[in-house]
Scaffold this motif. Structure first.
Motif, PDB file in Angstrom:
ATOM      1  N   ARG A 142      -5.697  -8.678  -3.816  1.00  0.00           N
ATOM      2  CA  ARG A 142      -6.851  -8.872  -2.943  1.00  0.00           C
ATOM      3  C   ARG A 142      -7.926  -9.716  -3.634  1.00  0.00           C
ATOM      4  O   ARG A 142      -8.539 -10.593  -3.020  1.00  0.00           O
ATOM      5  CB  ARG A 142      -7.398  -7.509  -2.532  1.00  0.00           C
TER       6      ARG A 142
ATOM      7  N   GLN B 158      -1.991  -4.146  -5.520  1.00  0.00           N
ATOM      8  CA  GLN B 158      -2.607  -4.492  -4.231  1.00  0.00           C
ATOM      9  C   GLN B 158      -4.039  -4.977  -4.408  1.00  0.00           C
ATOM     10  O   GLN B 158      -4.458  -5.966  -3.798  1.00  0.00           O
ATOM     11  CB  GLN B 158      -2.573  -3.287  -3.282  1.00  0.00           C
ATOM     12  N   ILE B 159      -4.802  -4.277  -5.224  1.00  0.00           N
ATOM     13  CA  ILE B 159      -6.206  -4.650  -5.396  1.00  0.00           C
ATOM     14  C   ILE B 159      -6.333  -5.973  -6.152  1.00  0.00           C
ATOM     15  O   ILE B 159      -7.180  -6.804  -5.832  1.00  0.00           O
ATOM     16  CB  ILE B 159      -6.994  -3.526  -6.108  1.00  0.00           C
TER      17      ILE B 159
ATOM     18  N   ASP C 115     -14.886  -6.914   6.792  1.00  0.00           N
ATOM     19  CA  ASP C 115     -14.741  -7.480   5.449  1.00  0.00           C
ATOM     20  C   ASP C 115     -13.816  -8.700   5.529  1.00  0.00           C
ATOM     21  O   ASP C 115     -12.668  -8.585   5.933  1.00  0.00           O
ATOM     22  CB  ASP C 115     -14.131  -6.412   4.526  1.00  0.00           C
TER      23      ASP C 115
ATOM     24  N   ASP D  30     -10.144  -2.311   8.571  1.00  0.00           N
ATOM     25  CA  ASP D  30     -10.745  -2.122   7.253  1.00  0.00           C
ATOM     26  C   ASP D  30     -11.731  -0.965   7.115  1.00  0.00           C
ATOM     27  O   ASP D  30     -12.446  -0.916   6.124  1.00  0.00           O
ATOM     28  CB  ASP D  30     -11.475  -3.416   6.846  1.00  0.00           C
TER      29      ASP D  30
ATOM     30  N   ASP E 138     -12.149 -10.230   3.488  1.00  0.00           N
ATOM     31  CA  ASP E 138     -10.871 -10.120   2.745  1.00  0.00           C
ATOM     32  C   ASP E 138      -9.723  -9.762   3.683  1.00  0.00           C
ATOM     33  O   ASP E 138      -8.579 -10.120   3.455  1.00  0.00           O
ATOM     34  CB  ASP E 138     -10.954  -9.032   1.664  1.00  0.00           C
TER      35      ASP E 138
ATOM     36  N   GLU F   5      -8.553   0.137   1.767  1.00  0.00           N
ATOM     37  CA  GLU F   5      -8.827  -0.860   0.735  1.00  0.00           C
ATOM     38  C   GLU F   5      -7.829  -2.021   0.763  1.00  0.00           C
ATOM     39  O   GLU F   5      -8.187  -3.157   0.454  1.00  0.00           O
ATOM     40  CB  GLU F   5      -8.786  -0.211  -0.658  1.00  0.00           C
ATOM     41  N   SER F   6      -6.580  -1.709   1.109  1.00  0.00           N
ATOM     42  CA  SER F   6      -5.576  -2.777   1.102  1.00  0.00           C
ATOM     43  C   SER F   6      -4.311  -2.284   1.794  1.00  0.00           C
ATOM     44  O   SER F   6      -4.168  -1.083   2.076  1.00  0.00           O
ATOM     45  CB  SER F   6      -5.240  -3.196  -0.332  1.00  0.00           C
TER      46      SER F   6
ATOM     47  N   GLY G  88      -8.165   3.419   9.492  1.00  0.00           N
ATOM     48  CA  GLY G  88      -8.739   4.249   8.436  1.00  0.00           C
ATOM     49  C   GLY G  88      -9.114   5.640   8.937  1.00  0.00           C
ATOM     50  O   GLY G  88      -8.897   6.636   8.247  1.00  0.00           O
TER      51      GLY G  88
ATOM     52  N   ILE H 146      -1.335   0.561  -6.693  1.00  0.00           N
ATOM     53  CA  ILE H 146      -2.737   0.348  -6.294  1.00  0.00           C
ATOM     54  C   ILE H 146      -3.294  -0.879  -6.994  1.00  0.00           C
ATOM     55  O   ILE H 146      -3.939  -1.740  -6.382  1.00  0.00           O
ATOM     56  CB  ILE H 146      -3.599   1.586  -6.621  1.00  0.00           C
TER      57      ILE H 146
ATOM     58  N   THR I 276      -6.521   6.389   5.288  1.00  0.00           N
ATOM     59  CA  THR I 276      -7.256   5.392   4.502  1.00  0.00           C
ATOM     60  C   THR I 276      -6.360   4.800   3.405  1.00  0.00           C
ATOM     61  O   THR I 276      -6.768   3.889   2.689  1.00  0.00           O
ATOM     62  CB  THR I 276      -8.491   6.024   3.821  1.00  0.00           C
ATOM     63  N   ASP I 277      -5.124   5.326   3.322  1.00  0.00           N
ATOM     64  CA  ASP I 277      -4.215   4.844   2.283  1.00  0.00           C
ATOM     65  C   ASP I 277      -2.813   4.623   2.868  1.00  0.00           C
ATOM     66  O   ASP I 277      -1.863   5.325   2.511  1.00  0.00           O
ATOM     67  CB  ASP I 277      -4.167   5.846   1.127  1.00  0.00           C
TER      68      ASP I 277
END
Lengths: 172, 122
Positions: free
Chosen positions: A98, A94-95, B92, B53, B94, B57-58, B7, A91, B12-13
């Motif tokens: 980002r 990845q964050i 987003d 998104d 990103d 989160e990623s 999501g 995690i 969501t993961d």
């Protein structure tokens, strides 16, 4: 510009002996105000430029710190065979990536950012993402990978060197 | 236009490459259970909008390569056709990065270069 103002003020002082001294006074006041406004304008632009350069340096230093943190996380992850910290590390990798790309985008949007540096840093962000989160990233029973760790460490070192160079050039 | 919200409709993961990674949200599962069926149901000129998104989160590269690139690798659809049928959206900024990577992985995948063998129950 200052010498011209001085000549004008001298002329005004001399002309006070002659008739029309009120007119001379008004002109003198206008010239003084114009001079003050010019000085204010110059100072304002100068300080704005200094603040912009300081903000740019701060952004580059933050990017540098993020790349350093990212490298440490990746080395810890890829130099182990998976364990209790795997989920947390994945995690954070990845964050952190980002965040690196976010800051790189902010830097890239600056008009003063050198185009070549911008391109190199975006390329680094893309390559490091593939390397760090590819393969059997987040896979069950993943094995440690020294070659991945090596590649990531080298790429991050190159990126940090580029950022240090940009900070140095910004200071000149 | 058909819409798929990763999501809300998947996870969501999203993580991991294969069913055998036991994440419950692997790229293989995403592709086989969600992306492939939806692409197959599209009309000839219809697109599939994928929201990247909402709550996510990623993404990891392993998930995206297997989930999207796998569509081409296992011979389900050619790169150019898949790209013409997908509309990857996000709010987003990103996530522009992940969109670009998905396009890159789809474009780089070699059509029908591998036979698909499910890793479920492995």
């Amino acid at each position: 510009m200052l010498s011209q103002q001085n000549e004008l003020l001298s002329a005004i002082t001399l002309s006070l002996d002659k008739s029309g001294w009120v007119e001379a006074l008004v002109i003198g006041i206008c010239v003084a105000i114009a001079g003050a406004l010019s000085a204010y304008g110059f100072t304002w632009f100068h300080w704005r430029r200094l603040e912009a350069e300081a903000a740019k340096t701060s952004l580059l230093r933050q990017l540098h710190d993020l790349v350093e943190a990212f490298e440490k996380l990746c080395l810890e992850y890829w130099l182990s065979n998976g364990g209790d910290r795997d989920a947390e590390l994945a995690i954070r990798i990845q964050i952190t990536h980002r965040m690196i790309h976010k800051y790189a985008r902010i830097f890239g949007n600056l008009q003063s950012a050198p185009a070549l540096a911008r391109e190199r840093f975006f390329r680094f962000s893309s390559q490091i993402y593939d390397e760090a989160t590819g393969g059997d990233f987040q896979g069950k029973g993943r094995k440690l990978s020294r070659s991945k760790a090596n590649t990531i460490a080298r790429q991050c070192s190159d990126a940090r060197a580029l950022l240090n160079e940009l900070v140095y050039r910004n200071a000149l | 236009m058909a819409i798929f919200n990763i999501g809300k409709d998947f996870s969501t993961d999203p993580q991991g490459r294969y069913y055998s990674d036991e994440t419950g949200s692997s790229g293989e599962e995403f592709r086989e259970l969600h992306l492939k069926p939806r692409i197959e149901l599209l009309e000839s000129d219809e697109k599939l909008e994928i929201i990247l998104d909402d709550g996510v989160e990623s993404y990891g590269s392993s998930f995206l390569v297997e989930g999207f690139g796998g569509m081409v690798k296992y011979g389900y659809i050619r790169s150019d056709v898949l790209l013409s049928k997908l509309q990857l959206t996000f709010s987003d900024e990103d996530f522009a990065f992940y969109r670009d990577k998905i396009v890159e992985y789809i474009s780089a995948a070699k059509f029908n270069s591998k036979s698909y063998v499910s890793t479920k129950n492995k």
